[in-house]
Design a protein around this motif. Structure first.
Motif, PDB file in Angstrom:
ATOM      1  N   LEU B  18      12.743  -9.743 -62.569  1.00 33.71           N
ATOM      2  CA  LEU B  18      13.456  -9.694 -61.291  1.00 33.71           C
ATOM      3  C   LEU B  18      14.513 -10.794 -61.222  1.00 33.71           C
ATOM      4  N   TRP B  61      12.456  -1.594 -57.274  1.00 33.23           N
ATOM      5  CA  TRP B  61      12.695  -3.036 -57.226  1.00 33.23           C
ATOM      6  C   TRP B  61      13.942  -3.367 -58.049  1.00 33.23           C
ATOM      7  N   ILE B  62      14.222  -2.524 -59.026  1.00 36.38           N
ATOM      8  CA  ILE B  62      15.454  -2.648 -59.810  1.00 36.38           C
ATOM      9  C   ILE B  62      16.072  -1.253 -59.938  1.00 36.38           C
ATOM     10  N   ILE B  77      18.838  -5.943 -59.707  1.00 36.98           N
ATOM     11  CA  ILE B  77      17.775  -6.015 -58.707  1.00 36.98           C
ATOM     12  C   ILE B  77      18.227  -5.333 -57.411  1.00 36.98           C
ATOM     13  N   GLY B  81      13.687  -5.433 -54.179  1.00 38.32           N
ATOM     14  CA  GLY B  81      13.331  -6.349 -55.261  1.00 38.32           C
ATOM     15  C   GLY B  81      13.557  -7.799 -54.867  1.00 38.32           C
TER      16      GLY B  81
END
Lengths: 202, 108
Positions: B18, B61-62, B77, B81
């Motif tokens: 992340l 999240w990405i 990201i 995220g």
């Protein structure tokens, strides 16, 4: 150029070690056949190899994974773990997930493994590095062996019940089943060890 | 991936991925980021990275970056995220505070 005749079957670690030894001696893999490996000369220790079991994946997923590895600058060869000479180029993989259960030609038939080549940077070459990922990876290998064991022993039990005595076939397939349970247990041990580690570290 | 979103505890690898994607990066960039930032203590294998990228994408999240040329696949990201990463930073900070109260007290 150098041609070697070898067949490692399910012995993935042995195959990986052998390729790395060849690279140490200055031979780089350029082509794989069913039972052959072609090498060309290179600087000793210039390359590193890792074997990856991919037969549980569908052909589409496997190609995506291959593309990802190639993007990292690795070279990927296909390799068979089985010797199939049947006329019908179709195989059921009960241990596969989703479309990974069927393999065909053209497709991923006879391509159970990746041989991944990387330029040696002096560090160990591992594709799986986290505990949970290692345990997942070994699960796919265990399942492939487990299916074989279950199929062999089911056949043995059925033959025994059907015939009512222990025939030569029953003994032969029984022994084969027991032999196949050795790698099954070995992979299970690795899965357990990494699962335990994943609980406390990572 | 063993990340418990509710508890907020990420694995080290997830948190690093992340962090590496606050600027768009491709697979090799992520590997290099993790290795450089940890001075080689943490090395991320390609297979593990591939699995992690797929899981993080599924969770949004990405996400992949479409740069048009589409040669090397890059990821970045997402807002979700970033929230997750910030929550993780807070969690770690409070963990450090507790640890210092107990362990760090001896040093003065």
């Amino acid at each position: 150029m150098k041609k070697c005749y070898r067949f490692f079957g399910g012995f993935l670690d042995t195959q990986e070690n052998w390729l790395n030894q060849m690279a140490q001696k200055g031979y780089r893999l350029i082509k794989t056949g069913k039972m052959t490996y072609d090498f060309e000369e290179c600087q000793p220790g210039e390359y590193q190899y890792a074997i990856e079991f991919v037969a549980q994946q569908s052909f589409k997923k496997e190609r995506e994974y291959r593309a990802f590895l190639e993007e990292l600058g690795y070279k990927v060869f296909y390799k068979n773990a089985n010797l199939n000479f049947s006329a019908i180029k179709l195989r059921w993989r009960p241990y596969g997930s989703g479309m990974g259960q069927i393999s065909t030609k053209p497709g991923n038939y006879n391509k159970e493994l990746f041989i991944v080549e990387k330029r040696n940077t002096g560090k160990p070459f591992e594709l799986h590095t986290t505990n949970s990922d290692k345990s997942n990876y070994y699960k796919s290998l265990r399942n492939a062996w487990l299916v074989t064991v279950v199929m062999l022993l089911t056949f043995v039990a059925w033959q025994f019940i059907d015939k009512g005595f222990i025939s030569k076939g029953v003994i032969a397939f029984g022994i084969l089943g027991i032999l196949c349970s050795i790698p099954t247990i070995r992979y299970q041990k690795r899965i357990s060890a990494y699962s335990v580690r994943a609980n406390i570290e990572e | 991936m063993r990340d418990n979103a509710k508890g907020g505890a990420l694995t080290e690898v997830t948190f690093f991925i992340l962090l590496s994607l606050y600027t768009p990066s491709h697979g090799y960039g992520i590997m290099k980021f993790v290795e450089d930032k940890t001075q080689g203590r943490l090395i991320l294998g390609a297979g593990s990275l591939y699995g992690a990228i797929n899981t993080l994408q599924e969770r949004n999240w990405i996400m992949p970056v479409d740069d048009g040329s589409g040669r090397k696949k890059e990821y970045v990201i997402t807002e979700i995220g970033k929230e997750i990463a910030e929550a993780e930073m807070k969690r770690l900070k409070s963990l450090i505070n507790i640890a210092e109260e107990i362990i760090g007290g001896q040093e003065q």
